[in-house]
Design a protein around this motif. Structure first.
Motif, PDB file in Angstrom:
ATOM      1  N   PRO A  11      -9.014   4.236  -5.874  1.00 24.81           N
ATOM      2  CA  PRO A  11      -9.129   5.719  -5.459  1.00 24.81           C
ATOM      3  C   PRO A  11     -10.427   6.035  -5.385  1.00 24.81           C
ATOM      4  N   THR A  12     -10.809   6.918  -4.701  1.00 27.30           N
ATOM      5  CA  THR A  12     -11.909   7.458  -4.452  1.00 27.30           C
ATOM      6  C   THR A  12     -11.889   9.074  -4.982  1.00 27.30           C
ATOM      7  N   ASP A  13     -13.109   9.645  -5.141  1.00 27.89           N
ATOM      8  CA  ASP A  13     -13.110  11.169  -5.709  1.00 27.89           C
ATOM      9  C   ASP A  13     -12.453  11.891  -4.510  1.00 27.89           C
ATOM     10  N   SER A  14     -12.594  11.645  -3.350  1.00 27.93           N
ATOM     11  CA  SER A  14     -12.140  12.391  -2.168  1.00 27.93           C
ATOM     12  C   SER A  14     -11.590  11.691  -1.153  1.00 27.93           C
ATOM     13  N   PRO A  15     -10.141  11.251  -1.376  1.00 23.71           N
ATOM     14  CA  PRO A  15      -9.328  10.427  -0.736  1.00 23.71           C
ATOM     15  C   PRO A  15      -8.804  11.375   0.584  1.00 23.71           C
ATOM     16  N   THR A  16      -8.525  10.366   1.648  1.00 22.07           N
ATOM     17  CA  THR A  16      -8.138  10.898   2.709  1.00 22.07           C
ATOM     18  C   THR A  16      -6.946  11.692   2.670  1.00 22.07           C
ATOM     19  N   ILE A  17      -6.671  12.739   2.921  1.00 23.96           N
ATOM     20  CA  ILE A  17      -5.446  13.477   2.982  1.00 23.96           C
ATOM     21  C   ILE A  17      -4.404  12.631   4.025  1.00 23.96           C
ATOM     22  N   GLY A  18      -3.154  12.495   3.648  1.00 21.71           N
ATOM     23  CA  GLY A  18      -2.156  11.794   4.181  1.00 21.71           C
ATOM     24  C   GLY A  18      -2.013  10.521   4.976  1.00 21.71           C
ATOM     25  N   THR A  19      -3.115   9.691   4.441  1.00 25.24           N
ATOM     26  CA  THR A  19      -3.432   8.450   4.674  1.00 25.24           C
ATOM     27  C   THR A  19      -3.335   7.496   3.631  1.00 25.24           C
ATOM     28  N   PRO A  20      -2.099   6.479   3.884  1.00 20.05           N
ATOM     29  CA  PRO A  20      -1.868   5.423   2.717  1.00 20.05           C
ATOM     30  C   PRO A  20      -3.134   4.410   2.654  1.00 20.05           C
ATOM     31  N   ALA A  21      -3.286   4.064   1.516  1.00 17.78           N
ATOM     32  CA  ALA A  21      -4.432   3.053   1.226  1.00 17.78           C
ATOM     33  C   ALA A  21      -4.059   1.841   1.851  1.00 17.78           C
ATOM     34  N   THR A  22      -4.965   0.912   2.285  1.00 11.71           N
ATOM     35  CA  THR A  22      -4.937  -0.281   3.050  1.00 11.71           C
ATOM     36  C   THR A  22      -5.043  -1.412   1.709  1.00 11.71           C
ATOM     37  N   PRO A  23      -3.855  -2.066   1.714  1.00  8.34           N
ATOM     38  CA  PRO A  23      -3.813  -3.287   0.554  1.00  8.34           C
ATOM     39  C   PRO A  23      -4.936  -4.167   0.803  1.00  8.34           C
ATOM     40  N   ARG A  24      -5.515  -4.854  -0.116  1.00  3.84           N
ATOM     41  CA  ARG A  24      -6.266  -5.960  -0.008  1.00  3.84           C
ATOM     42  C   ARG A  24      -5.803  -7.448   0.342  1.00  3.84           C
ATOM     43  N   VAL A  25      -4.546  -7.641  -0.516  1.00  4.28           N
ATOM     44  CA  VAL A  25      -4.357  -8.855  -0.272  1.00  4.28           C
ATOM     45  C   VAL A  25      -3.022  -9.128   0.424  1.00  4.28           C
ATOM     46  N   ALA A  26      -1.897  -8.443   0.113  1.00  2.00           N
ATOM     47  CA  ALA A  26      -0.668  -8.462   0.832  1.00  2.00           C
ATOM     48  C   ALA A  26      -0.318  -6.906   1.249  1.00  2.00           C
ATOM     49  N   GLN A  27       0.206  -6.745   2.473  1.00  2.00           N
ATOM     50  CA  GLN A  27       0.397  -5.604   2.765  1.00  2.00           C
ATOM     51  C   GLN A  27       1.628  -4.853   2.081  1.00  2.00           C
ATOM     52  N   PHE A  28       1.320  -3.392   1.922  1.00  2.00           N
ATOM     53  CA  PHE A  28       2.581  -2.635   1.620  1.00  2.00           C
ATOM     54  C   PHE A  28       3.555  -2.636   2.638  1.00  2.00           C
ATOM     55  N   SER A  29       4.697  -2.865   2.389  1.00  2.00           N
ATOM     56  CA  SER A  29       5.764  -2.715   3.303  1.00  2.00           C
ATOM     57  C   SER A  29       5.424  -1.625   4.492  1.00  2.00           C
ATOM     58  N   PRO A  30       5.351  -2.236   5.601  1.00  2.00           N
ATOM     59  CA  PRO A  30       4.932  -1.381   6.599  1.00  2.00           C
ATOM     60  C   PRO A  30       5.987  -0.586   7.088  1.00  2.00           C
ATOM     61  N   TYR A  31       7.175  -0.604   6.892  1.00  2.00           N
ATOM     62  CA  TYR A  31       8.493   0.015   7.033  1.00  2.00           C
ATOM     63  C   TYR A  31       8.273   1.371   6.189  1.00  2.00           C
ATOM     64  N   LEU A  32       8.278   0.874   4.787  1.00  2.00           N
ATOM     65  CA  LEU A  32       7.983   1.916   3.683  1.00  2.00           C
ATOM     66  C   LEU A  32       6.865   2.832   3.969  1.00  2.00           C
ATOM     67  N   ALA A  33       5.708   2.330   4.580  1.00  2.00           N
ATOM     68  CA  ALA A  33       4.437   3.061   4.646  1.00  2.00           C
ATOM     69  C   ALA A  33       4.698   4.005   5.689  1.00  2.00           C
ATOM     70  N   ALA A  34       5.448   3.398   6.644  1.00  2.00           N
ATOM     71  CA  ALA A  34       5.790   4.444   7.948  1.00  2.00           C
ATOM     72  C   ALA A  34       6.726   5.607   7.388  1.00  2.00           C
ATOM     73  N   HIS A  35       7.542   5.157   6.671  1.00  2.00           N
ATOM     74  CA  HIS A  35       8.513   6.357   6.344  1.00  2.00           C
ATOM     75  C   HIS A  35       7.715   7.351   5.387  1.00  2.00           C
ATOM     76  N   LEU A  36       6.987   6.834   4.600  1.00  2.00           N
ATOM     77  CA  LEU A  36       6.217   7.912   3.721  1.00  2.00           C
ATOM     78  C   LEU A  36       5.436   8.707   4.439  1.00  2.00           C
ATOM     79  N   GLU A  37       4.759   8.067   5.586  1.00  2.00           N
ATOM     80  CA  GLU A  37       3.843   8.831   6.577  1.00  2.00           C
ATOM     81  C   GLU A  37       4.778  10.050   7.180  1.00  2.00           C
ATOM     82  N   ARG A  38       6.003   9.612   7.483  1.00  2.00           N
ATOM     83  CA  ARG A  38       6.980  10.789   8.329  1.00  2.00           C
ATOM     84  C   ARG A  38       7.183  11.716   7.286  1.00  2.00           C
ATOM     85  N   ILE A  39       7.825  11.507   6.050  1.00  2.00           N
ATOM     86  CA  ILE A  39       7.983  12.594   5.039  1.00  2.00           C
ATOM     87  C   ILE A  39       6.831  13.402   4.305  1.00  2.00           C
TER      88      ILE A  39
END
Length: 175
Positions: free
Chosen positions: A62-90
């Protein structure tokens, strides 16, 4: 907006939105970043050190000024794209900073270690679902909320998914 603290919420595909939405309310009230953590119990923590955190592929620090409403991008394997899209919606309509973390191993241990490493103000989880699968999972693995509550030095907030009236028996009380 400067982030001073974090609220960790355990998330998983198919989870009731109320858990994440209530965690977002807490994050907004505390001017905190909401850290949405998904634990894959089928994968195991690093084997090179017995006490290594159960953090699998993690999001960028995390940084001191994260982007509002933007999920972080994983370095190695991706966070579930389905779950990330759902979190973005809600969470997209909420004015809070949020990120995602992919964790592995025992859910209570992984969430606790993440909260410790981030010095989170609290951990938010939901009650188990009322399905047979949820009951079996709790029987064999124990309650994530209960394990966290007994092993943390920070508050654990449990959001009820299917509240039962005080006049009704709880599933484990009926024979």
């Amino acid at each position: 907006m400067s982030i001073r603290t974090r609220v960790v919420v355990g998330v998983y595909p198919g989870q009731a939105d109320g858990v994440v939405l209530q965690a977002a309310v807490f994050a907004a009230r505390f001017h905190a970043e909401l850290v949405c953590a998904w634990v894959d119990p089928g994968r195991h923590p690093r084997a090179d050190h017995a006490d290594a955190p159960a953090v699998g592929p993690v999001a960028d620090p995390p940084t001191d000024s994260p982007t509002i409403g933007t999920p972080a991008t994983p370095r190695v394997a991706q966070f579930s794209p389905y779950l990330a899209a759902h979190l973005e919606r809600i969470l997209g309509g909420h004015d809070i900073a949020w990120s995602t973390h992919q964790l592995t191993g025992d859910p209570a241990r992984a969430l606790g270690q993440l909260a410790e490493s981030l010095r989170a103000a609290m951990i938010v989880v939901g009650t188990r679902d009322g399905t047979v699968r949820g009951s079996l999972q709790e029987f064999f693995a124990g309650s994530i909320a209960m394990n966290l509550a007994h092993r943390q030095n920070r508050p654990v907030v449990v959001i009820p998914l299917s509240p039962v009236s005080f006049d009704d028996d709880l599933p484990w009380e009926s024979d």
